[in-house]
Design a protein around this motif. Sequence first.
Motif, PDB file in Angstrom:
ATOM      1  N   ALA A  58     -15.891 -37.828 -50.709  1.00 22.69           N
ATOM      2  CA  ALA A  58     -14.495 -37.479 -50.995  1.00 22.69           C
ATOM      3  C   ALA A  58     -14.324 -36.632 -52.252  1.00 22.69           C
ATOM      4  CB  ALA A  58     -13.603 -38.716 -51.080  1.00 22.69           C
ATOM      5  N   ARG A  59     -15.422 -36.295 -52.923  1.00 21.53           N
ATOM      6  CA  ARG A  59     -15.306 -35.350 -54.028  1.00 21.53           C
ATOM      7  C   ARG A  59     -15.046 -33.954 -53.468  1.00 21.53           C
ATOM      8  NH1 ARG A  59     -17.346 -37.587 -58.797  1.00 21.53           N
ATOM      9  NH2 ARG A  59     -17.763 -35.548 -59.699  1.00 21.53           N
ATOM     10  N   VAL A  60     -14.458 -33.096 -54.296  1.00 17.95           N
ATOM     11  CA  VAL A  60     -14.160 -31.729 -53.876  1.00 17.95           C
ATOM     12  C   VAL A  60     -14.986 -30.739 -54.687  1.00 17.95           C
ATOM     13  CG1 VAL A  60     -11.841 -32.216 -53.049  1.00 17.95           C
ATOM     14  CG2 VAL A  60     -12.185 -31.617 -55.451  1.00 17.95           C
ATOM     15  N   VAL A  61     -15.233 -29.588 -54.081  1.00 17.36           N
ATOM     16  CA  VAL A  61     -16.016 -28.530 -54.713  1.00 17.36           C
ATOM     17  C   VAL A  61     -15.072 -27.639 -55.511  1.00 17.36           C
ATOM     18  CG1 VAL A  61     -17.564 -26.588 -54.330  1.00 17.36           C
ATOM     19  CG2 VAL A  61     -17.707 -28.610 -52.846  1.00 17.36           C
ATOM     20  N   LEU A  62     -15.391 -27.434 -56.784  1.00 20.64           N
ATOM     21  CA  LEU A  62     -14.584 -26.616 -57.682  1.00 20.64           C
ATOM     22  C   LEU A  62     -15.447 -25.587 -58.400  1.00 20.64           C
ATOM     23  CD1 LEU A  62     -12.488 -29.528 -59.209  1.00 20.64           C
ATOM     24  CD2 LEU A  62     -11.589 -27.753 -57.689  1.00 20.64           C
ATOM     25  N   GLU A  63     -14.766 -24.656 -59.045  1.00 17.21           N
ATOM     26  CA  GLU A  63     -15.460 -23.609 -59.803  1.00 17.21           C
ATOM     27  C   GLU A  63     -14.846 -23.478 -61.196  1.00 17.21           C
ATOM     28  OE1 GLU A  63     -16.207 -20.759 -55.886  1.00 17.21           O
ATOM     29  OE2 GLU A  63     -14.820 -20.124 -57.472  1.00 17.21           O
ATOM     30  N   ARG A  64     -15.667 -23.024 -62.121  1.00 13.40           N
ATOM     31  CA  ARG A  64     -15.202 -22.599 -63.439  1.00 13.40           C
ATOM     32  C   ARG A  64     -15.526 -21.121 -63.561  1.00 13.40           C
ATOM     33  NH1 ARG A  64     -17.530 -24.051 -67.638  1.00 13.40           N
ATOM     34  NH2 ARG A  64     -15.771 -24.241 -69.052  1.00 13.40           N
TER      35      ARG A  64
END
Length: 202
Positions: A58-64
């Motif tokens: 249930a974690r989501v993929v993010l970017e910086r």
Amino acid sequence: MDDDRHLRETTVSRTELLRGQLLHVVRDTVRLPSSAQATREYVLHPGAVMVIALLDDARVVLERQYRHPLQQVMIEFPAGKLDAGEASLACARRELHEETGYSAREWAFAGRLAPTISYSTEIIDIWFARGLTLGERELDEGEHLDVFTATLPELQAWCRGGEVIDGKTLVGTMWLQNVQDGIWSLDWSGEPGASTDGVAAG
């Protein structure tokens, strides 16, 4: 709301102001409902996609990513601009793989977002992806970004605390919350040609 003729403007003429590598800016002369004329300057945009990619935990993929106009590193969902003639889902698949290395087994169209309605025609299609498999990224030349994962409570805290100010990511967080709470539904499909038609948000 059925009759908005008293609000509509009619384009009389158009002048091109800028055609750069990214931005295409025009100035329209418009006729107002009062019959007076005014000018409207705005950006013509081909459209874009944003991907809310869900891991099995249930974690989501993010970017910086550093955004030069604001001189700041931003936390964002993966996103990107449509290539000429490219379908929305094809763009979502491509951007997710190129930027993060992930590919997805299932996709669901969620909705659309118009982030800057006063000066751009840009519309962002919001896609959810799940059944992720991690591979190698294929970043564009000159593109630098970090990929990481987070829980929804972590993302919500960053939105509330001001660490996340990107408009599309704020909207995506709202969508994610409503989907996880069972308030809004998604029509998942594993078909490569899945359409944006008939997707429910109930």
